[in-house]
Design a protein around this motif. Sequence first.
Motif, short mmCIF file in Angstrom:
data_model
loop_
_atom_site.label_atom_id
_atom_site.label_comp_id
_atom_site.label_asym_id
_atom_site.label_seq_id
_atom_site.Cartn_x
_atom_site.Cartn_y
_atom_site.Cartn_z
N PHE A 83 1.12 7.17 -6.48
CA PHE A 83 0.03 8.14 -6.58
C PHE A 83 0.48 9.55 -6.22
CE2 PHE A 83 -3.55 4.83 -5.96
CZ PHE A 83 -3.56 4.60 -7.33
N SER A 84 1.51 9.66 -5.39
CA SER A 84 1.98 11.00 -5.00
C SER A 84 2.56 11.76 -6.19
CB SER A 84 3.04 10.87 -3.90
OG SER A 84 4.18 10.19 -4.38
N ASP B 138 -5.74 7.64 -3.48
CA ASP B 138 -4.70 7.93 -2.49
C ASP B 138 -5.29 8.07 -1.09
OD1 ASP B 138 -3.11 10.29 -0.94
OD2 ASP B 138 -1.69 9.09 -2.13
N VAL C 50 0.83 -1.20 0.00
CA VAL C 50 0.00 0.00 0.00
C VAL C 50 0.87 1.25 0.00
CG1 VAL C 50 -1.61 1.36 1.39
CG2 VAL C 50 -2.02 -1.08 1.05
N THR C 51 1.94 1.25 0.77
CA THR C 51 2.87 2.39 0.79
C THR C 51 3.53 2.58 -0.57
OG1 THR C 51 3.30 2.02 3.14
CG2 THR C 51 4.87 3.38 1.95
N LEU D 255 1.04 4.19 -2.80
CA LEU D 255 0.85 5.59 -2.41
C LEU D 255 1.98 6.46 -2.94
CD1 LEU D 255 -0.45 5.25 1.26
CD2 LEU D 255 -1.72 6.06 -0.73
N ASN D 256 3.18 5.93 -2.95
CA ASN D 256 4.31 6.70 -3.49
C ASN D 256 4.15 6.96 -4.98
OD1 ASN D 256 5.62 6.85 -1.01
ND2 ASN D 256 6.76 4.96 -1.35
N ARG E 175 -4.18 1.91 5.09
CA ARG E 175 -2.88 1.73 5.75
C ARG E 175 -2.94 2.15 7.21
NH1 ARG E 175 2.35 5.07 3.83
NH2 ARG E 175 1.02 6.73 4.65
N LEU F 285 -6.48 4.57 0.20
CA LEU F 285 -5.36 3.70 0.58
C LEU F 285 -4.68 4.20 1.85
CD1 LEU F 285 -3.74 2.84 -2.87
CD2 LEU F 285 -5.13 1.39 -1.41
N ARG F 286 -4.63 5.50 2.04
CA ARG F 286 -4.05 6.02 3.29
C ARG F 286 -4.90 5.62 4.49
NH1 ARG F 286 0.15 9.53 2.73
NH2 ARG F 286 0.50 10.32 0.62
#
Length: 283
Positions: free
Chosen positions: A186-187, A224, A179-180, A183-184, A231, A227-228
């Motif tokens: 998507f950032s 994003d 997931v992290t 997210l990276n 997490r 998912l945050r």
Amino acid sequence: MLTSSGASKPNQRAIEQYEQQLAQNALGGFSAASDLAACLLPLLKSLGWKGDPRHVAESLPHFANDLDLTGIRNVLATLNYSSRPEKLSLETIDHRLLPCLFLPDGQPAMVVKAVDDEGHAEVFDSSEGASRSLDVRGLKGTAYFFTNQSADGSAPRPANWFKSVLERFRPLYWQAFFVTLILNVFSLSTPLFVMAVYDKVIGASSHSMLAALSIGVTVALVADAVLREVRARVLAFVGARLDNIMGNNIFQHILALPPGFTERATIGAQVARIKDFESVREF
């Protein structure tokens, strides 16, 4: 003066009483309100656990009557049994792996004691609260196999107890990791959107491209945020479980120390031993 045989009589009576309670699927005030809770004592009996009944009571969570899957695996782990899941058809199970806890798809949990070559199994059915014979041909689900990690089943903890606790949450660690990673990725959506607007939209005055890019970056930002949240929930669950399990483990290890480590130590020194683990808990 009590002899060794006289001192062992109370413990022997407790074990006999415990075995009688196991035979009746009851232990003290414990009563099963869920299918997994109903499987706990029959599973212990099938595994041949011969430890101190006190260890069973200490391993149960506060709301023991409503045990879930994580709870029953933690109870068995506290009693020194490692567990591993495997999705399979019950008629193809290896007889050497029995007994096991079986969760059929869409049905209550059961304890599988034996399976013959004709596809019939001796199981403890949690919905009926009794053992019976069951035709398992075509029955699919997830089986949980338990392995005693100590030659002495009465040992309350394995030697590498900290590693064994962390191993219980390995799938959740991998989930948080992936997931992290996503997210990276998507950032990068916001800076890429700004670059595309300056390079493509403004130069070509393309309103349709701007709408497509806006929809794309909106989807990325919503994913994003979701998912945050996922997490955060995973990390909060793992953190709370580790805090509870490690706290109980550390306290029991301190209680199990030789008398020389506690009787000759001041209260401040004993408290300092507990605070030494604060850095581990904060991590």
